[in-house]
Design a protein around this motif. Structure first.
Motif, PDB file in Angstrom:
ATOM      1  N   VAL A 171       0.856  -1.190   0.000  1.00  0.00           N
ATOM      2  CA  VAL A 171       0.000   0.000   0.000  1.00  0.00           C
ATOM      3  C   VAL A 171       0.891   1.239   0.000  1.00  0.00           C
ATOM      4  O   VAL A 171       2.060   1.187   0.388  1.00  0.00           O
ATOM      5  CB  VAL A 171      -0.948   0.025   1.222  1.00  0.00           C
ATOM      6  N   ALA A 172       0.319   2.376  -0.435  1.00  0.00           N
ATOM      7  CA  ALA A 172       1.098   3.613  -0.498  1.00  0.00           C
ATOM      8  C   ALA A 172       0.204   4.810  -0.240  1.00  0.00           C
ATOM      9  O   ALA A 172      -0.990   4.792  -0.560  1.00  0.00           O
ATOM     10  CB  ALA A 172       1.772   3.759  -1.861  1.00  0.00           C
ATOM     11  N   PHE A 173       0.796   5.868   0.347  1.00  0.00           N
ATOM     12  CA  PHE A 173       0.113   7.154   0.458  1.00  0.00           C
ATOM     13  C   PHE A 173       0.268   7.869  -0.889  1.00  0.00           C
ATOM     14  O   PHE A 173       1.363   8.276  -1.263  1.00  0.00           O
ATOM     15  CB  PHE A 173       0.743   8.015   1.555  1.00  0.00           C
ATOM     16  N   THR A 174      -0.826   8.024  -1.615  1.00  0.00           N
ATOM     17  CA  THR A 174      -0.755   8.699  -2.914  1.00  0.00           C
ATOM     18  C   THR A 174      -1.359  10.102  -2.862  1.00  0.00           C
ATOM     19  O   THR A 174      -1.545  10.739  -3.900  1.00  0.00           O
ATOM     20  CB  THR A 174      -1.475   7.877  -4.000  1.00  0.00           C
ATOM     21  N   PHE A 233       8.041   4.696  -0.524  1.00  0.00           N
ATOM     22  CA  PHE A 233       6.769   4.951  -1.203  1.00  0.00           C
ATOM     23  C   PHE A 233       5.818   3.781  -0.947  1.00  0.00           C
ATOM     24  O   PHE A 233       4.755   3.942  -0.376  1.00  0.00           O
ATOM     25  CB  PHE A 233       6.969   5.168  -2.703  1.00  0.00           C
ATOM     26  N   TRP A 234       6.228   2.588  -1.335  1.00  0.00           N
ATOM     27  CA  TRP A 234       5.387   1.414  -1.097  1.00  0.00           C
ATOM     28  C   TRP A 234       5.665   0.816   0.279  1.00  0.00           C
ATOM     29  O   TRP A 234       6.816   0.695   0.684  1.00  0.00           O
ATOM     30  CB  TRP A 234       5.616   0.353  -2.168  1.00  0.00           C
ATOM     31  N   LEU A 235       4.598   0.479   0.973  1.00  0.00           N
ATOM     32  CA  LEU A 235       4.681  -0.143   2.296  1.00  0.00           C
ATOM     33  C   LEU A 235       4.238  -1.601   2.153  1.00  0.00           C
ATOM     34  O   LEU A 235       3.060  -1.864   1.879  1.00  0.00           O
ATOM     35  CB  LEU A 235       3.775   0.593   3.285  1.00  0.00           C
ATOM     36  N   SER A 278      -8.923   5.368   2.508  1.00  0.00           N
ATOM     37  CA  SER A 278      -8.338   6.428   3.339  1.00  0.00           C
ATOM     38  C   SER A 278      -7.708   5.878   4.612  1.00  0.00           C
ATOM     39  O   SER A 278      -7.500   6.625   5.565  1.00  0.00           O
ATOM     40  CB  SER A 278      -9.421   7.462   3.709  1.00  0.00           C
ATOM     41  N   ALA A 279      -7.393   4.577   4.618  1.00  0.00           N
ATOM     42  CA  ALA A 279      -6.950   3.981   5.881  1.00  0.00           C
ATOM     43  C   ALA A 279      -5.770   3.020   5.787  1.00  0.00           C
ATOM     44  O   ALA A 279      -4.912   2.992   6.676  1.00  0.00           O
ATOM     45  CB  ALA A 279      -8.129   3.242   6.529  1.00  0.00           C
ATOM     46  N   SER A 280      -5.694   2.210   4.744  1.00  0.00           N
ATOM     47  CA  SER A 280      -4.772   1.070   4.721  1.00  0.00           C
ATOM     48  C   SER A 280      -3.313   1.456   4.920  1.00  0.00           C
ATOM     49  O   SER A 280      -2.569   0.785   5.646  1.00  0.00           O
ATOM     50  CB  SER A 280      -4.927   0.295   3.410  1.00  0.00           C
ATOM     51  N   ALA A 281      -2.866   2.535   4.270  1.00  0.00           N
ATOM     52  CA  ALA A 281      -1.465   2.931   4.408  1.00  0.00           C
ATOM     53  C   ALA A 281      -1.152   3.402   5.818  1.00  0.00           C
ATOM     54  O   ALA A 281      -0.022   3.238   6.291  1.00  0.00           O
ATOM     55  CB  ALA A 281      -1.111   4.009   3.389  1.00  0.00           C
ATOM     56  N   SER A 282      -2.132   3.979   6.507  1.00  0.00           N
ATOM     57  CA  SER A 282      -1.920   4.384   7.902  1.00  0.00           C
ATOM     58  C   SER A 282      -1.719   3.169   8.796  1.00  0.00           C
ATOM     59  O   SER A 282      -0.876   3.175   9.693  1.00  0.00           O
ATOM     60  CB  SER A 282      -3.111   5.209   8.404  1.00  0.00           C
TER      61      SER A 282
END
Length: 330
Positions: A144-147, A199-201, A268-272
């Motif tokens: 996952v990533a914050f885009t 970038f990618w988690l 709006s949640a997975s990357a967090s």
């Protein structure tokens, strides 16, 4: 005064001081009672994180969650952390609320205040690739990533970003005063190494692999209260997920995320969840129920509930496959 009476008074004084300190500690730390009252509630539990009322409704409707009879919950900073078992597996769950800062705060509180062995997240997402994922399906991403973290470039900057607003002019492409935007990496902090930009988690590999094995034959829900999916829902593994604090309904931007980053879902949640878990060096996994397609027709409440319930089914089957944690006080 005799030595015996003096000794008794001294002991009583020490007891009073200890009781006062214990009371003050309980007031400062609302988890102190639940952590120390008895060994039964000091399990090394799995942490279940969800974001919405719809997600929680799916959990409650299943009848699989049983609250602890003595300490069913503890309230911290406006959030309620529920203690109990899910199909006999010790868990603690929290409804974080939407958007990245709320999710990160809830996960960090869960990990700091309680004995948590790992984080399981289930929630809703939008599909960016209708050929891969449709409403009712469940995505199990591998990364996952914050885009939504951009550096917005000056107009006519020589170093252009990937998102070129002029490419989306209508009816013809051309120059646009909004210029371009470059998606940014974020800082990943860790307890065992220096911070780094990423970038990618990546999802925890051991849990991702366990999920692919455990869920390959999972039968998902197709209908709810008279509303049915047009096809048979499925679990899709190995996708990439996009997280931001804006709700992506625009097809052109969804196509951009798919083309530039190969992201198949957005939420709006997975990357967090990923960033906070990685910073605390905890295992984690993500299950996303697809509730709509970017640019497509809005789903009704029945479809949205099915998406939440199917994500919950995936999370539950995965939780049941994890060995029961041992008592933290053993």
């Amino acid at each position: 005064m005799s030595r015996i009476n003096l000794a008794v008074l001294l002991v009583l004084g020490l007891l009073l001081v200890t009781a006062k300190q214990s009371t003050q500690m309980s007031l400062r730390n609302p988890t102190s009672k639940i952590e120390t009252s008895n060994c039964k509630v000091a399990f090394l539990r799995l942490g279940l994180v969800l974001t919405s009322d719809n997600n929680e409704k799916a959990l409650m409707d299943s009848g699989l969650f049983e609250p602890d009879s003595e300490n069913p919950h503890v309230d911290i900073a406006g959030r309620r952390f529920h203690v109990g078992t899910l199909n006999k597996t010790p868990i603690m769950y929290v409804k974080s609320g939407t958007h990245s800062v709320n999710v990160a705060t809830a996960v960090q509180t869960l990990l700091l205040k309680f004995h948590i062995s790992g984080i399981i997240f289930f929630g809703s997402s939008g599909s960016l690739d209708k050929d891969m994922l449709m409403p009712g399906d469940v995505a199990v991403p591998k990364a996952v990533a914050f885009t939504g973290v951009w550096e917005w470039k000056k107009f006519r900057s020589e170093n252009k970003g990937k998102l070129v607003f002029g490419d989306f002019n209508y009816p013809e492409n051309g120059e646009n005063l909004l210029g371009t935007a470059e998606h940014q990496k974020i800082d990943l902090f860790s307890t065992s190494e220096e911070s780094k930009e990423v970038f990618w988690l990546p999802i925890s590999s051991s849990w991702y692999e366990a999920a692919t094995e455990e869920l390959k034959d999972l039968e998902l829900k197709k209908c709810h209260s008279g509303t049915c999916l047009p096809g048979t829902p499925k679990v899709v593994f190995g996708s990439k997920a996009s997280t931001s604090d804006f709700y992506v309904k625009n097809k052109a931007y969804g196509d951009f995320l798919l083309e530039k980053f190969n992201a198949s879902t957005t939420d709006s949640a997975s990357a967090s969840v990923a960033l906070t878990s990685l910073s605390n060096e905890k295992l984690f996994v993500v299950f996303q129920g697809v509730s709509n397609v970017a640019g497509g027709k809005s789903s009704n409440s029945g479809i949205k509930y099915i998406a939440s319930y199917n994500a919950f089914l995936a999370a539950t089957k995965f939780i049941n496959s994890i060995p029961t944690p041992r008592l933290a006080c053993e």
